[in-house]
Design a protein around this motif. Structure first.
Motif, PDB file in Angstrom:
ATOM      1  N   TRP A 242       0.837  -1.197   0.000  1.00  0.00           N
ATOM      2  CA  TRP A 242       0.000   0.000   0.000  1.00  0.00           C
ATOM      3  C   TRP A 242       0.878   1.255   0.000  1.00  0.00           C
ATOM      4  N   ILE A 243       1.932   1.225   0.802  1.00  0.00           N
ATOM      5  CA  ILE A 243       2.830   2.387   0.881  1.00  0.00           C
ATOM      6  C   ILE A 243       3.555   2.588  -0.443  1.00  0.00           C
ATOM      7  N   ILE A 244       4.064   1.494  -1.014  1.00  0.00           N
ATOM      8  CA  ILE A 244       4.762   1.588  -2.301  1.00  0.00           C
ATOM      9  C   ILE A 244       3.799   2.076  -3.389  1.00  0.00           C
ATOM     10  N   GLY A 245       2.569   1.557  -3.365  1.00  0.00           N
ATOM     11  CA  GLY A 245       1.568   1.981  -4.342  1.00  0.00           C
ATOM     12  C   GLY A 245       1.213   3.451  -4.230  1.00  0.00           C
ATOM     13  N   THR A 246       1.450   4.039  -3.058  1.00  0.00           N
ATOM     14  CA  THR A 246       1.210   5.470  -2.857  1.00  0.00           C
ATOM     15  C   THR A 246       2.408   6.296  -3.321  1.00  0.00           C
ATOM     16  N   ILE A 247       3.605   5.851  -2.950  1.00  0.00           N
ATOM     17  CA  ILE A 247       4.821   6.615  -3.262  1.00  0.00           C
ATOM     18  C   ILE A 247       5.173   6.541  -4.744  1.00  0.00           C
ATOM     19  N   PHE A 248       4.998   5.367  -5.337  1.00  0.00           N
ATOM     20  CA  PHE A 248       5.483   5.109  -6.698  1.00  0.00           C
ATOM     21  C   PHE A 248       4.921   6.089  -7.738  1.00  0.00           C
ATOM     22  N   PRO A 249       3.585   6.238  -7.854  1.00  0.00           N
ATOM     23  CA  PRO A 249       3.076   7.188  -8.862  1.00  0.00           C
ATOM     24  C   PRO A 249       3.471   8.630  -8.570  1.00  0.00           C
ATOM     25  N   ALA A 250       3.502   9.002  -7.280  1.00  0.00           N
ATOM     26  CA  ALA A 250       3.910  10.366  -6.926  1.00  0.00           C
ATOM     27  C   ALA A 250       5.352  10.622  -7.355  1.00  0.00           C
ATOM     28  N   ALA A 251       6.219   9.628  -7.156  1.00  0.00           N
ATOM     29  CA  ALA A 251       7.615   9.759  -7.583  1.00  0.00           C
ATOM     30  C   ALA A 251       7.709   9.866  -9.102  1.00  0.00           C
ATOM     31  N   GLY A 252       6.888   9.090  -9.816  1.00  0.00           N
ATOM     32  CA  GLY A 252       6.890   9.145 -11.276  1.00  0.00           C
ATOM     33  C   GLY A 252       6.503  10.523 -11.802  1.00  0.00           C
ATOM     34  N   TYR A 253       5.432  11.089 -11.242  1.00  0.00           N
ATOM     35  CA  TYR A 253       5.001  12.431 -11.662  1.00  0.00           C
ATOM     36  C   TYR A 253       6.091  13.466 -11.380  1.00  0.00           C
ATOM     37  N   THR A 254       6.661  13.411 -10.178  1.00  0.00           N
ATOM     38  CA  THR A 254       7.640  14.419  -9.759  1.00  0.00           C
ATOM     39  C   THR A 254       8.933  14.326 -10.564  1.00  0.00           C
ATOM     40  N   LEU A 255       9.494  13.124 -10.646  1.00  0.00           N
ATOM     41  CA  LEU A 255      10.764  12.941 -11.357  1.00  0.00           C
ATOM     42  C   LEU A 255      10.610  13.218 -12.850  1.00  0.00           C
ATOM     43  N   GLY A 256       9.473  12.816 -13.419  1.00  0.00           N
ATOM     44  CA  GLY A 256       9.229  13.092 -14.831  1.00  0.00           C
ATOM     45  C   GLY A 256       9.190  14.576 -15.111  1.00  0.00           C
ATOM     46  N   GLU A 276       2.678  11.444 -18.461  1.00  0.00           N
ATOM     47  CA  GLU A 276       2.997  10.250 -19.218  1.00  0.00           C
ATOM     48  C   GLU A 276       3.905   9.303 -18.416  1.00  0.00           C
ATOM     49  N   THR A 277       4.729   9.877 -17.542  1.00  0.00           N
ATOM     50  CA  THR A 277       5.638   9.064 -16.733  1.00  0.00           C
ATOM     51  C   THR A 277       4.903   8.383 -15.586  1.00  0.00           C
ATOM     52  N   GLY A 278       4.102   9.145 -14.863  1.00  0.00           N
ATOM     53  CA  GLY A 278       3.454   8.598 -13.669  1.00  0.00           C
ATOM     54  C   GLY A 278       2.280   7.690 -13.947  1.00  0.00           C
ATOM     55  N   MET A 279       1.559   7.910 -15.056  1.00  0.00           N
ATOM     56  CA  MET A 279       0.366   7.116 -15.348  1.00  0.00           C
ATOM     57  C   MET A 279       0.747   5.902 -16.196  1.00  0.00           C
ATOM     58  N   GLN A 280       0.769   4.745 -15.565  1.00  0.00           N
ATOM     59  CA  GLN A 280       1.167   3.518 -16.226  1.00  0.00           C
ATOM     60  C   GLN A 280      -0.040   2.739 -16.754  1.00  0.00           C
ATOM     61  N   ASN A 281       0.235   1.797 -17.649  1.00  0.00           N
ATOM     62  CA  ASN A 281      -0.810   0.923 -18.184  1.00  0.00           C
ATOM     63  C   ASN A 281      -1.057  -0.208 -17.187  1.00  0.00           C
ATOM     64  N   THR A 282      -1.900   0.069 -16.194  1.00  0.00           N
ATOM     65  CA  THR A 282      -2.133  -0.894 -15.112  1.00  0.00           C
ATOM     66  C   THR A 282      -2.880  -2.141 -15.597  1.00  0.00           C
ATOM     67  N   GLN A 283      -3.711  -1.987 -16.626  1.00  0.00           N
ATOM     68  CA  GLN A 283      -4.417  -3.158 -17.158  1.00  0.00           C
ATOM     69  C   GLN A 283      -3.425  -4.167 -17.734  1.00  0.00           C
ATOM     70  N   LEU A 284      -2.394  -3.666 -18.404  1.00  0.00           N
ATOM     71  CA  LEU A 284      -1.366  -4.554 -18.949  1.00  0.00           C
ATOM     72  C   LEU A 284      -0.616  -5.256 -17.831  1.00  0.00           C
ATOM     73  N   CYS A 285      -0.319  -4.539 -16.759  1.00  0.00           N
ATOM     74  CA  CYS A 285       0.365  -5.153 -15.611  1.00  0.00           C
ATOM     75  C   CYS A 285      -0.468  -6.274 -15.007  1.00  0.00           C
ATOM     76  N   SER A 286      -1.772  -6.040 -14.851  1.00  0.00           N
ATOM     77  CA  SER A 286      -2.660  -7.076 -14.304  1.00  0.00           C
ATOM     78  C   SER A 286      -2.676  -8.314 -15.190  1.00  0.00           C
ATOM     79  N   THR A 287      -2.691  -8.116 -16.505  1.00  0.00           N
ATOM     80  CA  THR A 287      -2.687  -9.240 -17.441  1.00  0.00           C
ATOM     81  C   THR A 287      -1.403 -10.045 -17.309  1.00  0.00           C
ATOM     82  N   ILE A 288      -0.273  -9.358 -17.185  1.00  0.00           N
ATOM     83  CA  ILE A 288       1.024 -10.045 -17.088  1.00  0.00           C
ATOM     84  C   ILE A 288       1.100 -10.900 -15.831  1.00  0.00           C
TER      85      ILE A 288
END
Length: 378
Positions: A242-256, A276-288
């Motif tokens: 849960w913590i990683i899922g919170t930090i990860f997109p925020a880091a993507g937006y900021t660093l991008g 474009e950096t922070g918003m990932q294709n989550t549907q593809l991840c679920s499929t994988i």
């Protein structure tokens, strides 16, 4: 691979009151947590909603294409500096961030792998809708999403090979190239039609864009809600994810955003690269992850793509709200400054009080008719 299973958590007290063992149709059980086959209702609902959402997504991308001009789009392809910066963010920053977060929180190997898969995925189409609402560069947004999805066929295996070998064999991860191809086709064809409409009928394209942007915003929320309903049995998961899922997109937006700014891109393109950096294709991840792991493994990490999806949407909405407030304040400030300047001009033309007079004002006074100057100093 077994792909028909969903992780469903059962309360231990409930099981103790109703039975001494897991349900008869449970495939795996450790006494407090069982995995059940997907019921027919959920399976039917999933197929229907997937079909509806795919059609809606195609219509939204068609409308986004109506905001793309052929000349500007081809300009990004011929001079792909913005696309290159986005490529570094997408397949450089995100996988590395996933790797560092996995090490920092010391999560289980199988959980680290799913975090890395998320980090290696291409950008999602939701970023195009948000980019429109924050006045981003739509030509760059569409070209980045298209290129990242196309390059994912080669970059995802490479990134997973580099970052996952300390936890698992990268050959064990099944990449659904057909799903990536379908995503690419579902992106390119509607956008191409939208670009054509914008070229031939610009006025109609603007109307389509307004409707599509609203439908797109509704679609983003709808996908998150549907995911939560379909996989509501999978929400019991370690707090670290849960913590990683919170930090990860925020880091993507900021660093991008900061990398784009360091690279010298304009502010509206920085916003575009950030999304474009922070918003990932989550549907593809679920499929994988469904194709690559057993039900026992899915129980430990299947919810992570949903968690990431929720927080990437939440932070995107915060960015949108912040930008709208900034723009409103900027417009208001600009209007106030203009009104103040007009008042000062009207006062100075009527009377000068002997205080500080700028050189520009002195020139105006000097060039004014003599009769006017005499009246001003009476």
């Amino acid at each position: 691979m077994q792909t028909n299973f969903l992780s469903q958590q059962f309360n231990a007290g409930y099981l103790a009151e109703n039975s001494t063992a897991c349900p008869a149709n449970a495939t795996i059980c450790d006494g407090t947590s069982c995995i059940l086959p997907e019921d027919d209702f959920n399976q039917t609902l999933s197929v229907v909603l997937s079909t509806v959402l795919t059609i809606m997504l195609a219509l939204v991308m068609f409308s986004m294409g109506c905001n793309v001009e052929i000349k500007n789009f081809l300009g990004h392809i011929k001079r792909p500096w913005g696309i290159f910066v986005g490529f570094l963010c997408q397949f450089g920053i995100m996988p590395l961030t996933a790797f560092l977060l996995s090490l920092a929180f010391n999560i289980l190997p199988i959980q680290a792998v799913v975090v890395l898969i998320m980090g290696c995925c291409p950008g999602g189409t939701a970023s195009n809708v948000i980019a429109y609402w924050v006045d981003g560069d739509m030509d760059l947004s569409i070209s980045m999403t298209t290129c990242s999805t196309l390059l994912a066929m080669g970059m995802m295996p490479l990134c997973l090979f580099i970052y996952t070998k300390m936890w698992t064999d990268s050959d064990a991860i099944v990449l659904p190239y057909d799903s990536i191809g379908i995503s690419l086709v579902a992106l390119i064809i509607p956008v191409s039609f939208g670009i054509f409409v914008n070229h031939k009928w610009p006025s109609k394209a603007k109307m389509i864009l307004k409707v599509g942007s609203i439908v797109g915003a509704v679609l983003i929320v709808l996908i998150a809600v549907v995911g939560g309903i379909l996989y509501k049995g999978s929400w019991v998961i370690t707090p670290k994810l849960w913590i990683i899922g919170t930090i990860f997109p925020a880091a993507g937006y900021t660093l991008g955003f900061f990398l784009a700014r360091v690279a010298g891109l304009s502010w509206h393109r920085c916003r575009t690269v950030s999304l474009e950096t922070g918003m990932q294709n989550t549907q593809l991840c679920s499929t994988i992850v469904q194709l690559s792991f057993t039900p026992e493994q899915l129980e430990l990490m299947f919810t992570f793509p949903l968690i990431y999806s929720i927080f990437q949407l939440l932070f995107a909405l915060l960015i949108l709200a912040g930008y709208r407030l900034y723009r409103r304040h900027r417009v208001k400030t600009k209007t106030d400054v203009e009104k103040t300047e007009q008042k000062e001009d009207s006062k100075s033309s009527a009377k000068i009080n002997g205080g500080f007079v700028s050189d520009e004002m002195k020139e105006k006074i000097t060039s004014a008719p003599t009769s006017c100057k005499d009246k001003e100093y009476i």
